[in-house]
Design an enzyme around this catalytic site. Structure first.
Site: not given
Ligand code: NI
Length: 186
Positions: A47, A52, A100-101, A142-143, A146
Protein backbone atom coordinates in the site's frame (compact mmCIF):
# COMPACT_ATOMS: atom_id res chain seq x y z
CA UNK A 1 7.86 6.28 -13.02
CA UNK A 2 9.27 5.46 -9.62
CA UNK A 3 8.83 8.37 -7.23
CA UNK A 4 10.95 9.07 -4.14
CA UNK A 5 9.25 8.02 -0.90
CA UNK A 6 9.04 10.48 1.99
CA UNK A 7 10.33 9.25 5.33
CA UNK A 8 9.27 9.51 8.95
CA UNK A 9 10.22 13.02 10.05
CA UNK A 10 9.07 14.67 6.82
CA UNK A 11 6.32 17.17 7.76
CA UNK A 12 4.15 16.21 4.77
CA UNK A 13 3.42 12.90 6.51
CA UNK A 14 1.81 14.86 9.36
CA UNK A 15 -0.41 17.09 7.25
CA UNK A 16 -4.04 16.47 6.52
CA UNK A 17 -4.59 16.02 2.78
CA UNK A 18 -6.75 17.87 0.28
CA UNK A 19 -9.61 16.49 -1.75
CA UNK A 20 -8.78 15.25 -5.25
CA UNK A 21 -10.54 16.45 -8.36
CA UNK A 22 -11.56 13.29 -10.22
CA UNK A 23 -12.80 12.82 -13.78
CA UNK A 24 -11.39 11.87 -17.14
CA UNK A 25 -10.01 15.40 -17.60
CA UNK A 26 -7.56 14.83 -14.79
CA UNK A 27 -4.72 13.13 -16.67
CA UNK A 28 -2.32 14.15 -13.93
CA UNK A 29 -4.27 12.04 -11.45
CA UNK A 30 -4.14 8.99 -13.72
CA UNK A 31 -0.40 9.41 -14.10
CA UNK A 32 0.06 9.85 -10.36
CA UNK A 33 -1.88 6.65 -9.62
CA UNK A 34 0.22 4.75 -12.16
CA UNK A 35 3.42 6.15 -10.65
CA UNK A 36 2.26 5.28 -7.16
CA UNK A 37 1.68 1.65 -8.15
CA UNK A 38 5.15 1.54 -9.80
CA UNK A 39 6.69 3.07 -6.68
CA UNK A 40 4.88 0.69 -4.34
CA UNK A 41 5.91 -2.43 -6.31
CA UNK A 42 9.50 -1.23 -6.62
CA UNK A 43 9.69 -0.96 -2.82
CA UNK A 44 7.84 -4.28 -2.29
CA UNK A 45 4.99 -2.55 -0.52
CA UNK A 46 1.32 -3.54 -0.37
CA UNK A 47 0.00 0.00 0.00
CA UNK A 48 1.08 3.58 -0.60
CA UNK A 49 -0.59 6.88 0.27
CA UNK A 50 -0.10 10.14 -1.64
CA UNK A 51 1.76 11.95 1.21
CA UNK A 52 4.37 9.19 0.92
CA UNK A 53 5.20 10.49 -2.54
CA UNK A 54 5.13 14.09 -1.33
CA UNK A 55 1.59 14.86 -2.50
CA UNK A 56 -0.89 16.13 0.04
CA UNK A 57 -3.88 14.49 -1.66
CA UNK A 58 -6.70 12.21 -0.50
CA UNK A 59 -5.53 9.17 -2.40
CA UNK A 60 -3.95 5.80 -1.74
CA UNK A 61 -3.27 2.63 -3.70
CA UNK A 62 -3.14 -0.94 -2.45
CA UNK A 63 -2.34 -4.39 -3.78
CA UNK A 64 -2.70 -7.02 -1.08
CA UNK A 65 -1.48 -9.93 -3.25
CA UNK A 66 1.98 -10.09 -1.65
CA UNK A 67 0.45 -9.88 1.83
CA UNK A 68 -1.69 -13.02 1.40
CA UNK A 69 -0.55 -16.43 2.58
CA UNK A 70 -1.29 -19.73 0.88
CA UNK A 71 -4.09 -20.68 3.24
CA UNK A 72 -5.86 -17.34 3.05
CA UNK A 73 -9.37 -17.41 1.65
CA UNK A 74 -9.58 -13.71 0.87
CA UNK A 75 -8.87 -12.47 -2.62
CA UNK A 76 -6.19 -9.93 -3.44
CA UNK A 77 -7.42 -6.36 -3.76
CA UNK A 78 -5.63 -4.09 -6.20
CA UNK A 79 -7.16 -0.66 -6.32
CA UNK A 80 -6.76 3.10 -6.07
CA UNK A 81 -8.96 4.79 -3.47
CA UNK A 82 -9.63 8.46 -4.24
CA UNK A 83 -11.30 10.75 -1.68
CA UNK A 84 -11.97 7.78 0.62
CA UNK A 85 -14.06 7.89 3.75
CA UNK A 86 -14.26 5.03 6.24
CA UNK A 87 -17.86 5.15 7.36
CA UNK A 88 -18.01 2.08 9.63
CA UNK A 89 -15.62 -0.22 11.41
CA UNK A 90 -16.34 -3.65 12.88
CA UNK A 91 -16.51 -4.17 16.65
CA UNK A 92 -14.11 -7.08 16.57
CA UNK A 93 -10.47 -6.18 16.42
CA UNK A 94 -7.43 -8.14 15.45
CA UNK A 95 -3.69 -7.78 15.60
CA UNK A 96 -1.34 -7.82 12.60
CA UNK A 97 2.31 -7.01 12.19
CA UNK A 98 2.53 -3.76 10.23
CA UNK A 99 5.36 -1.97 8.53
CA UNK A 100 5.48 1.18 6.43
CA UNK A 101 7.68 2.25 3.52
CA UNK A 102 8.09 5.62 5.27
CA UNK A 103 9.27 3.89 8.45
CA UNK A 104 11.93 1.46 7.15
CA UNK A 105 13.16 -1.31 9.39
CA UNK A 106 10.30 -1.25 11.90
CA UNK A 107 7.54 -3.85 12.13
CA UNK A 108 5.12 -3.96 15.02
CA UNK A 109 1.82 -5.59 15.93
CA UNK A 110 -1.08 -3.14 15.68
CA UNK A 111 -4.62 -3.74 16.89
CA UNK A 112 -7.34 -2.50 14.53
CA UNK A 113 -10.94 -3.31 13.57
CA UNK A 114 -11.14 -6.47 11.45
CA UNK A 115 -13.51 -4.95 8.89
CA UNK A 116 -14.34 -1.56 7.40
CA UNK A 117 -16.93 0.04 5.22
CA UNK A 118 -15.45 2.63 2.90
CA UNK A 119 -16.84 5.02 0.33
CA UNK A 120 -14.45 6.33 -2.30
CA UNK A 121 -14.08 7.32 -5.92
CA UNK A 122 -12.00 5.92 -8.74
CA UNK A 123 -9.86 8.17 -10.95
CA UNK A 124 -12.81 8.69 -13.30
CA UNK A 125 -14.98 9.99 -10.49
CA UNK A 126 -17.25 6.93 -10.14
CA UNK A 127 -18.41 6.45 -6.56
CA UNK A 128 -18.25 3.20 -4.58
CA UNK A 129 -19.36 2.04 -1.17
CA UNK A 130 -17.81 -1.27 -0.16
CA UNK A 131 -16.90 -3.49 2.76
CA UNK A 132 -13.51 -5.06 3.28
CA UNK A 133 -12.25 -7.55 5.81
CA UNK A 134 -9.04 -9.21 6.89
CA UNK A 135 -5.81 -8.13 5.28
CA UNK A 136 -7.46 -5.78 2.77
CA UNK A 137 -9.18 -3.96 5.64
CA UNK A 138 -5.85 -3.84 7.44
CA UNK A 139 -3.99 -2.24 4.54
CA UNK A 140 -6.87 0.16 3.86
CA UNK A 141 -6.86 1.39 7.47
CA UNK A 142 -3.09 1.83 7.51
CA UNK A 143 -3.15 3.88 4.29
CA UNK A 144 -6.23 5.83 5.33
CA UNK A 145 -4.38 6.92 8.49
CA UNK A 146 -1.70 8.51 6.27
CA UNK A 147 -4.33 10.88 4.85
CA UNK A 148 -4.87 12.25 8.35
CA UNK A 149 -1.21 12.64 9.21
CA UNK A 150 -1.24 9.49 11.29
CA UNK A 151 1.29 6.66 11.15
CA UNK A 152 1.17 3.13 12.52
CA UNK A 153 3.82 3.85 15.15
CA UNK A 154 1.40 6.40 16.67
CA UNK A 155 -0.90 3.51 17.48
CA UNK A 156 1.64 1.63 19.59
CA UNK A 157 1.71 1.66 23.39
CA UNK A 158 3.75 4.41 25.09
CA UNK A 159 6.24 1.75 26.19
CA UNK A 160 6.68 0.40 22.66
CA UNK A 161 7.11 3.94 21.35
CA UNK A 162 9.80 4.65 23.92
CA UNK A 163 11.62 1.49 22.89
CA UNK A 164 11.50 2.55 19.24
CA UNK A 165 12.59 6.13 19.85
CA UNK A 166 16.23 5.69 18.80
CA UNK A 167 15.28 3.70 15.68
CA UNK A 168 12.80 6.41 14.70
CA UNK A 169 15.41 9.10 15.28
CA UNK A 170 17.76 7.26 12.93
CA UNK A 171 15.13 7.57 10.19
CA UNK A 172 14.49 11.24 11.00
CA UNK A 173 18.22 11.98 10.85
CA UNK A 174 18.86 10.08 7.63
CA UNK A 175 20.90 7.32 9.28
CA UNK A 176 18.53 4.57 8.21
CA UNK A 177 18.29 4.35 4.45
CA UNK A 178 16.25 1.65 2.68
CA UNK A 179 17.16 0.08 -0.67
CA UNK A 180 14.35 1.84 -2.57
CA UNK A 181 14.23 5.41 -3.83
CA UNK A 182 13.61 7.91 -1.04
CA UNK A 183 13.29 11.65 -0.53
CA UNK A 184 15.90 12.29 2.17
CA UNK A 185 14.83 14.23 5.26
CA UNK A 186 18.11 16.16 5.29
NI1 NI B 1 2.49 3.45 5.72
Amino acid sequence: MILPITLYGNPILRKEVEEVETGSANQELKQLVEDMFDTMYHANGVGLAAPQVNKSLALFVIDTEAFLDEGDTEKAVKKAFVNPEITETSENRCSFSEGCLSVPGINEEVLRPEGVRISYQDVEGNSFDEEYHGKAARVIQHEYDHLYGKMFVDRLSPLKKTLLKSKLNEIVNGKKVPSYRIKPNK
